[in-house]
Design an enzyme around this catalytic site. Structure first.
Site, PDB file in Angstrom:
ATOM      1  CB  ALA A   1      -0.888  -0.011   1.239  1.00 58.82           C
TER       2      ALA A   1
ATOM      3  N   GLY B   1       0.553  -4.993   1.078  1.00 54.85           N
ATOM      4  CA  GLY B   1      -0.605  -5.089   0.187  1.00 54.85           C
ATOM      5  C   GLY B   1      -0.256  -5.726  -1.150  1.00 54.85           C
TER       6      GLY B   1
ATOM      7  CD  GLU C   1      -2.472  -7.550   2.961  1.00 53.33           C
ATOM      8  OE1 GLU C   1      -2.040  -6.397   2.744  1.00 53.33           O
ATOM      9  OE2 GLU C   1      -3.279  -7.850   3.857  1.00 53.33           O
TER      10      GLU C   1
ATOM     11  CD  GLU D   1       1.324  -5.381   5.744  1.00 50.12           C
ATOM     12  OE1 GLU D   1       2.151  -6.262   6.069  1.00 50.12           O
ATOM     13  OE2 GLU D   1       0.651  -5.435   4.705  1.00 50.12           O
TER      14      GLU D   1
END
Ligand code: 3HC
Ligand code: NAI
Length: 687
Positions: free
Chosen positions: A61, A101, A104, A124
């Protein structure tokens, strides 16, 4: 905005391009969903491949976007749902790294093919977060609870081979990544990771919870990860995803995550020094280190580890043999512990030369001096170095307290003199204060900063003053620790309070580790040079007993097993007697008073350093404290922490404390008064 589609053998390849690290910018999930939908509806397409352009699949992200109203992960979650609804096989083709992310997205695809050497991770936790785009629910379903917990609570990536062994990827490419991914996709079927089950593993959960309880300010994020993983074994998938989202939002808003995100960006910004020319240090091939003591040998190891050949020069043959022996032993022990291969260790050792003559600096690109902390000795060394080194060689001093300008004065060509203040142990500690003398040339400074990066250090530019950034602030921090002892606290209370607040080690334990004698000799010198400078005599009394800390088995604490501090009733008695000598009636001191006074001392001195131009930006100070002094990263650094408290509150507390005993130490820095009057904070000085 760049998502491009190409087709090979009936397989659609969707590629995104968002340099430098393919962070998931706000446009990316929507763009990808559109491209995905088009391929799902195209009857000529049998499968889809997701991959990233440039150096990696994706670093995750967009961390910079977390502070904007649309934090971005809702878009990523919508993409996950679209991937879950895919009616054709979707394969993620991974290269470089797939983090956060990014991984993910790969987990929400049905299959994963990785290029050899790809690193996969959910880091994270390093930002005080949990994987918030389904990672906590999908990873345990693929690799099991224990492995998933390990990856998410450590934040450490694994490589493609380990990922294959763990079941995180289904194939490691043998040839071209995309060729192999296309071949894989053509024979793949539709399989959703969300439909797999994760077997409960109460023992792994319990072990993770026990480890988290020791992690102070990191514990809330760790516990949230563990709770999510437990949900993955016990709740329907969508319920687990809902809880993950709620916990992610709470962590995103936490002070700890704000602090860690500030630390992440500050670590990168600190290298961009306004006004310096572009420079690199890749051409630094040979160095000389002068002085084979504690620091000289550590600096030598740090340089050798970066592939720089070093000649270690020392005046006493026995000290040279001992210093070179320490260098070789450290490198060998890394090989023995399999941290490096034996051929790498052999090459590093072969790149070490030794000498007792300064004549041997003649061919090197940089000289780093680490002789005794004595101005006249250093000036004599620099006069000789300037005469013997190449005119373009950088001449650096590792002095911790002396005036770099007076050292430079002794050298012909003072524009090539710079301070390189390493921290002990120099091969381990990441901080390197790069001290800009009055005549240091911008190019020499820029090259010194580039060298810092090359040897894996966080270089921070500091101006010339006694103690530079870090030790000047440390002195004020220690001053409060000693005053608190005089007024009623005992050593263990002060250290325990600071450690509970998040410091790796309390201030008195730091001094015992560093060696009480170092501070003692500095205080003796200052007593002559700056007799008006006030300080507590308490640590002198401890040194007078020969208690120099860990190395003598006793300092503020006893060290019966060498390292673990044990409170000593004799020191407690000495502290109490000392209070009596000062005529003070000891009082109960709360942990809050300890942490507040120590933190405010740091903030106030940091503001003075900014005002004096010794530190250019608050973020520079923050980086010094995070990488050199064990300041809790979750608090972002002392100056970021001050902004989190709020500068008006900081000023009010400084004013209140400046009316107390030795209140002069809390006289507010003019910069704080100015910023409060203008309604600004330290952060406003960072850009
Ligand atoms: N978001 C935004 N910017 C990022 C970024 C990210 N995820 N990762 C790196 N960058 C930026 C850096 O700030 C830097 O910018 P700059 O050049 O303007 O200073 C640039 O990309 C290059 O980064 P580095 O200097 O760090 O380059 P390296 O090659 O040394 O390292 C890296 C690359 C290993 C990817 C490293 O940058 C890194 O570890 N990044 C963070 C990865 C991460 O934490 N990902 C998880 C994000 S949170 C998340 O995904 C939440 C999700 O679960 C919902
Ligand atoms: P040390 O006493 O362990 O080593 C100094 C070495 O320099 C000795 O071996 C000595 O023989 C040698 N030396 C002295 N004069 C010399 C000369 N003219 N030519 C060649 N060699 C000479 O000292 P240490 O702790 O390594 O400190 C060195 C420097 O690093 C000092 O300036 C100190 O302030 C600084 N420093 C020390 C830190 C620490 O934690 N020890 C941390 C950061 C900086």
């Amino acid at each position: 905005m760049a998502i491009t589609t190409s087709v090979r053998d009936g397989v659609a390849l969707l590629k995104w391009d968002n340099p430098p690290v393919n962070a998931i910018a706000s446009w990316l999930p929507g763009g990808l969903m559109q491209a995905l939908a088009a391929q799902m509806n195209d009857p000529t397409i049998s499968a889809i491949i997701l991959h990233g352009a440039g150096r990696c699949f994706s670093a995750g992200a967009d961390i910079a976007g977390f502070d904007s109203p649309d934090t971005g992960e809702a878009g990523i979650r919508a993409l996950m749902q679209a991937l879950d609804s895919a009616t054709k096989p979707v394969v993620a083709a991974l290269h470089g790294y797939a983090f956060g992310g990014g991984l993910e997205i790969a987990l929400a695809a049905q299959w994963r093919v990785a290029a050899p050497g790809t690193r996969l991770g959910l880091p994270e936790i390093n930002l005080g977060l949990l994987p918030g785009a389904g990672g906590t629910q999908r990873l345990p379903r693929l690799v099991g609870v224990a492995k998933a917990l390990d990856m998410m609570t450590s934040g450490k990536p694994i490589d493609a081979a380990a990922a294959l062994a763990a079941g995180l990827v289904e194939c490691v490419a043998a040839g071209d990544l995309l060729d192999d991914a296309v071949a894989f996709a053509r024979s793949a079927h539709v399989r959703r990771v969300r439909d797999l089950t994760a077997a409960p593993d109460p023992a792994a959960l319990q072990q993770a919870r026990t480890a988290a309880s020791d992690r102070k300010l990191r514990a809330p994020a760790l516990n949230a990860i563990i709770d999510c993983v437990e949900d993955a074994t016990s709740l329907p998938f969508d319920e687990g995803i809902g809880r993950e989202a709620t916990r992610f939002a709470a962590l995103l808003a936490s002070d700890a995550s704000h602090g860690l995100r500030h630390a992440f960006f500050a670590e990168r910004a600190v290298a961009r020094v306004p006004g310096l020319p572009a420079a690199d240090a890749t051409d630094i091939a040979r160095a000389a280190v002068i002085g084979a003591g504690t620091m000289g040998s550590g600096i030598t190891i740090a340089l050798l580890e970066a592939g720089i050949a070093v000649t270690l020069i020392e005046q006493r043959p026995e000290a040279l043999a001992a210093g070179a022996g320490r260098v070789r032993d450290t490198i060998q022990s890394l090989a023995k512990r399999r941290r490096i291969s034996q051929p790498v260790a052999d090459a590093r050792i072969a790149a070490l030369g030794v000498s007792t003559s300064l004549d041997d600096v003649a061919t090197v690109d940089i000289v780093i001096e680490a002789v005794f902390e004595d101005l006249e000795i250093k000036r004599a060394v620099f006069a000789e170095l300037a005469a013997k080194a190449r005119p373009d060689a950088i001449l650096a001093s590792n002095t911790s307290t002396l005036d770099v300008d007076r050292i430079a004065d002794a050298a012909a060509g003072p524009e090539r003199v710079v301070g390189l203040h390493f921290f002990s142990p120099a091969n381990i500690m990441r901080l390197l204060e790069v001290v800009r003398g009055a005549r240091t040339s911008p190019l020499v400074l820029a090259r010194a900063m580039a060298l810092a990066r090359r040897i894996g250090k966080v270089g921070v530019v500091a101006g010339v003053c006694d103690g530079f950034i870090g030790n000047r602030m440390f002195e004020e921090y220690l001053r409060q620790a000693y005053l608190l002892l005089e007024e009623g606290a005992l050593p263990a209370q002060v250290d325990d309070a600071m450690q509970a607040w998040g410091f790796a080690l309390g201030p008195l334990r730091v001094m015992d580790l560093a060696g009480q004698d170092i501070g003692w000799s500095i205080r003796k010198r200052r007593a002559i040079e700056q007799p008006e400078r006030p300080y507590s005599r308490l640590p002198d009394q401890i040194c007078e007993q020969g208690r120099f800390g860990q190395k003598t088995g006793a300092g503020f604490y006893l060290y019966p097993d060498g390292r673990k501090p044990l409170a000593d009733p004799e020191i407690d008695a000495l502290v109490m007697e000392y209070s009596a000598t000062l005529g003070l009636v000891r009082r109960a001191i709360s942990d809050d008073e300890i942490t507040e006074r120590c933190a405010l001392a740091l903030i106030n001195e940091g503001a003075k350093l900014l005002g004096d131009g010794i530190a250019a930006r608050p973020l520079d100070i923050d980086q010094v404290w995070l990488h050199g002094y064990g300041f809790p990263a979750e608090r972002g650094g002392p100056m970021f922490y001050a902004d989190q408290i709020g500068l008006p509150q900081v000023l009010a507390r400084l004013q209140a404390l400046s009316g107390g005993r030795e209140g002069w130490a809390f006289q507010p820095a003019p910069l704080i008064e100015t910023l409060v009057a203008e309604g600004r904070n330290f952060g406003s000085l960072n850009s």
